[in-house]
Design an enzyme around this catalytic site. Sequence first.
Site, PDB file in Angstrom:
ATOM      1  N   GLU A 108      65.717  53.056  47.224  1.00 41.93           N
ATOM      2  CA  GLU A 108      64.644  52.060  47.326  1.00 41.93           C
ATOM      3  C   GLU A 108      63.339  52.822  47.428  1.00 41.93           C
ATOM      4  O   GLU A 108      63.290  53.859  48.082  1.00 41.93           O
ATOM      5  CB  GLU A 108      64.771  51.267  48.629  1.00 41.93           C
ATOM      6  N   TYR A 146      61.474  59.867  40.113  1.00 43.49           N
ATOM      7  CA  TYR A 146      62.768  59.229  39.864  1.00 43.49           C
ATOM      8  C   TYR A 146      62.903  58.846  38.376  1.00 43.49           C
ATOM      9  O   TYR A 146      63.965  59.014  37.787  1.00 43.49           O
ATOM     10  CB  TYR A 146      62.954  57.995  40.747  1.00 43.49           C
TER      11      TYR A 146
HETATM   12  C1  LIG Z   1      58.115  62.225  46.748  1.00 43.16           C
HETATM   13  C2  LIG Z   1      57.964  63.704  47.078  1.00 43.16           C
HETATM   14  C3  LIG Z   1      59.268  64.211  47.673  1.00 43.16           C
HETATM   15  C4  LIG Z   1      57.690  64.461  45.780  1.00 43.16           C
HETATM   16  O1  LIG Z   1      57.305  65.770  46.113  1.00 43.16           O
HETATM   17  P1  LIG Z   1      57.278  66.940  45.019  1.00 43.16           P
HETATM   18  O2  LIG Z   1      58.623  67.209  44.503  1.00 43.16           O
HETATM   19  O3  LIG Z   1      56.531  68.074  45.597  1.00 43.16           O
HETATM   20  O4  LIG Z   1      56.504  66.232  43.832  1.00 43.16           O
HETATM   21  P2  LIG Z   1      55.256  66.799  43.059  1.00 43.16           P
HETATM   22  O5  LIG Z   1      54.144  67.047  44.021  1.00 43.16           O
HETATM   23  O6  LIG Z   1      55.717  67.893  42.176  1.00 43.16           O
HETATM   24  O7  LIG Z   1      54.788  65.564  42.195  1.00 43.16           O
HETATM   25  C5  LIG Z   1      55.683  64.965  41.341  1.00 43.16           C
HETATM   26  C6  LIG Z   1      54.909  64.483  40.164  1.00 43.16           C
HETATM   27  O8  LIG Z   1      54.183  63.312  40.512  1.00 43.16           O
HETATM   28  C7  LIG Z   1      52.895  63.417  39.928  1.00 43.16           C
HETATM   29  N1  LIG Z   1      51.951  62.581  40.619  1.00 43.16           N
HETATM   30  C8  LIG Z   1      51.136  62.894  41.638  1.00 43.16           C
HETATM   31  N2  LIG Z   1      50.399  61.816  41.993  1.00 43.16           N
HETATM   32  C9  LIG Z   1      50.788  60.813  41.156  1.00 43.16           C
HETATM   33  C10 LIG Z   1      50.382  59.477  40.996  1.00 43.16           C
HETATM   34  N3  LIG Z   1      49.456  58.923  41.780  1.00 43.16           N
HETATM   35  N4  LIG Z   1      50.997  58.733  40.043  1.00 43.16           N
HETATM   36  C11 LIG Z   1      51.946  59.254  39.245  1.00 43.16           C
HETATM   37  N5  LIG Z   1      52.341  60.529  39.349  1.00 43.16           N
HETATM   38  C12 LIG Z   1      51.765  61.290  40.298  1.00 43.16           C
HETATM   39  C13 LIG Z   1      52.575  64.858  40.058  1.00 43.16           C
HETATM   40  O9  LIG Z   1      51.516  65.171  39.183  1.00 43.16           O
HETATM   41  C14 LIG Z   1      53.889  65.481  39.638  1.00 43.16           C
HETATM   42  O10 LIG Z   1      54.015  65.482  38.240  1.00 43.16           O
HETATM   43  P3  LIG Z   1      53.603  66.771  37.399  1.00 43.16           P
HETATM   44  O11 LIG Z   1      54.425  67.890  37.918  1.00 43.16           O
HETATM   45  O12 LIG Z   1      53.929  66.352  36.001  1.00 43.16           O
HETATM   46  O13 LIG Z   1      52.160  66.978  37.641  1.00 43.16           O
HETATM   47  C15 LIG Z   1      56.794  63.968  48.050  1.00 43.16           C
HETATM   48  O14 LIG Z   1      55.640  63.385  47.518  1.00 43.16           O
HETATM   49  C16 LIG Z   1      57.033  63.474  49.465  1.00 43.16           C
HETATM   50  O15 LIG Z   1      57.585  64.166  50.312  1.00 43.16           O
HETATM   51  N6  LIG Z   1      56.542  62.250  49.741  1.00 43.16           N
HETATM   52  C17 LIG Z   1      56.641  61.643  51.077  1.00 43.16           C
HETATM   53  C18 LIG Z   1      58.017  61.084  51.330  1.00 43.16           C
HETATM   54  C19 LIG Z   1      58.372  60.025  50.331  1.00 43.16           C
HETATM   55  O16 LIG Z   1      57.597  59.127  50.049  1.00 43.16           O
HETATM   56  N7  LIG Z   1      59.601  60.137  49.774  1.00 43.16           N
HETATM   57  C20 LIG Z   1      60.143  59.192  48.824  1.00 43.16           C
HETATM   58  C21 LIG Z   1      60.692  58.012  49.526  1.00 43.16           C
HETATM   59  S1  LIG Z   1      61.423  56.874  48.381  1.00 43.16           S
END
Ligand SMILES: CC(C)(COP(=O)(O)OP(=O)(O)OC[C@H]1O[C@@H](n2cnc3c(N)ncnc32)[C@H](O)[C@@H]1OP(=O)(O)O)[C@@H](O)C(=O)NCCC(=O)NCCS
Length: 144
Positions: free
Chosen positions: A102, A114
Site C-alpha cells: 500500500e 514500484y
Molecule cells: C521510497 C524510498 C525508500 C526510496 O528511496 P531510494 O531508493 O533512495 O529512491 P531514490 O532516491 O533513488 O529515488 C527513486 C526515484 O524517484 C525519483 N523521484 C524523486 N522525487 C520524485 C517525485 N516527486 N516524483 C517522481 N519521482 C521522484 C528519483 O528521481 C529517483 O529516480 P531516478 O533515479 O530516475 O532519478 C525513500 O524515499 C524512503 O525511505 N522514503 C520514506 C519511507 C517511505 O515512504 N517508504 C515507502 C512506503 S510505501
Amino acid sequence: MNYQFTTQVMVADLTRITEQAYQYDGWTSQLYAQDLNQATSRYLAIKINDEIIAFLGASLVLDEFSVTNLAVLPAWQGHRLGEILLKEAMRHLPQGTRLLLEVRPSNQKAVALYERIGFQTYFMRPKYYRDPIEDAYLMDYTIK
Ligand SMILES: CC(C)(COP(=O)(O)OP(=O)(O)OC[C@H]1O[C@@H](n2cnc3c(N)ncnc32)[C@H](O)[C@@H]1OP(=O)(O)O)[C@@H](O)C(=O)NCCC(=O)NCCS
C-alpha cells in the site's frame, strides 16, 4: 558504493531509520518488536561500513509477500537502494509469489520506484490513511 545485505536487524535500527525517513505512517519500536517475533515476518537490510542504512520489512504468508515497510536513511537516498532491496528480496521468492503493498499516491518517489519494478495499482482504497487522510494505492506484482 560498497554495501552488504543482511537479514540481522534490530528494533533500534528499524526505529532510527523510520524516524528519519518516514514523513507519515512510521511504525513505533513496539510495533517492530512485535513484528520481529512473528514467524511470517521477513526483513532484509543494507549495511554500509557496519551501519544499517536501509531496510525492507514484509510478511510472507503462503504465496503472498506483503511489503510492510521500505525505508532508506535520507542521507543515503538517491542511490536506488530501495529498488536494490526490493529486487534482492524478489530474487529469493519463487515464481508465482504475489507481492503486495500500500502506498500514498502523494509519495511519488515510492510510487515511481514500484512502477519501475513492474508493480501495478489494482485498487484505490478511499481515505485509507490517517494524519493526513489520504487514499491508498494497492499495488501488486507477481514473480514470473
Ligand atoms: C521510497 C524510498 C525508500 C526510496 O528511496 P531510494 O531508493 O533512495 O529512491 P531514490 O532516491 O533513488 O529515488 C527513486 C526515484 O524517484 C525519483 N523521484 C524523486 N522525487 C520524485 C517525485 N516527486 N516524483 C517522481 N519521482 C521522484 C528519483 O528521481 C529517483 O529516480 P531516478 O533515479 O530516475 O532519478 C525513500 O524515499 C524512503 O525511505 N522514503 C520514506 C519511507 C517511505 O515512504 N517508504 C515507502 C512506503 S510505501
